[in-house]
Structure formats: C-alpha cells, structure tokens
Design a protein around this motif. Sequence first.
Motif, PDB file in Angstrom:
ATOM      1  N   ASP A 244      49.575  -2.493 114.596  1.00 26.79           N
ATOM      2  CA  ASP A 244      48.195  -2.928 114.377  1.00 26.79           C
ATOM      3  C   ASP A 244      47.154  -1.937 114.880  1.00 26.79           C
TER       4      ASP A 244
ATOM      5  N   ASN B 265      44.370   0.763 115.017  1.00 24.20           N
ATOM      6  CA  ASN B 265      43.298   1.133 114.091  1.00 24.20           C
ATOM      7  C   ASN B 265      43.148   2.652 114.142  1.00 24.20           C
TER       8      ASN B 265
ATOM      9  N   THR C 194      41.597   6.318 112.592  1.00 27.61           N
ATOM     10  CA  THR C 194      40.551   7.018 111.863  1.00 27.61           C
ATOM     11  C   THR C 194      40.889   8.503 111.951  1.00 27.61           C
TER      12      THR C 194
END
Length: 181
Positions: free
Chosen positions: A110, A112, A114
Amino acid sequence: MIQAVNAFKQMEEARGRHNKSLRNESANYRLSDFSIQGAELPDVEEILSYEGSTMIDLLLPSDEKLSFILDGNQVKGFTLATDTRPIMAGESGSELFELHEKIKAELGEDVNLTYVFYAGGFIFVAVDQKGQESVWLDRRAATILNVSPSTPYAPEEILEHIQKGAKAAVTSKSKSKPEEL
C-alpha cells in the motif's frame, strides 16, 4: 499510453534490424497494469529557498505517469506518458521495476509512490501507511547526487544533495556570463 508502447516497438524493431536476437523475440508488448504518479521539482530559486523536510511538500503535481513495458512477464522498458500523449520511452525499465518491487517489499503493497525525473535518472518518493517518507534513487540519479542507488534515504538527506546541485548550477551559470563593463 498505447502510443508510447508503439513508439517503443518501433525503436526495438529498428534496433532489431541490426541484432538478430532481438528480431527473434516475441515482441508482444503491453503496459503494466499499474503506473506510478509523476511530479516535478520546482525552479532552482524555489529549491534553494525550500526549508521543509519532506520531498512531497517540495514537488509540483504532474499529469505524467510511469508505466512498464512488458513482453510476457519480462520487463522490456518503461514509458512516461500522460493520459493523452506519450512523452518518452526507455530501456532501463528492469532497473526501475526492480526498485519499485524492492520498495513495495520493504514498505508494503500500500505504499504511495511518486517519481521525479532528475538529470536523466529517477527519484522515487515513497510514503508508507504511517506517513513516513523515504526517498529511493535509480543508478543514474544516485550517481548525480553521489549516493548509493536502491537505498532508502531520509528526505532531508536527498533534499540537501539536490539543493547543493541547484546551488552549483546557479554558481556555474553566473561564472559563465560575460562580465559587464
């Protein structure tokens, strides 16, 4: 994004004319079923004046996404694209995919992620479920910033390196300008 895959196919086919082993590959390319959201660094002045301690707060949103080009289960490359246009395709996809998998293995499914395209390399900013941020670099970005690739770093450490690079760029630009009379 399909346009980027087609561009990659054409690039591989052109290379295949000179490399028989590439021509014999199946070349059944497809995109990964996930992508990594892109972001951009602000201009040099904003980088130099930034006093925060997270990369996420420094980054500017982008509509670009990083996806992987697969031939079966084998990573053949990567593509950067928006929802409407391809931007770039490259062959270092397996390194980036391995880095992606390492981050997920260490921080959880999970996480995140970028990415930031930096000096021809990639910086991944990962935020885990607890809100903890870590920064990971591919070989090219790590070389430019003089750190080890595929290693988690505290954002402050990478920010310091990026700010040093920005300062050096400003200094070299000012030295290359002719002096006024």
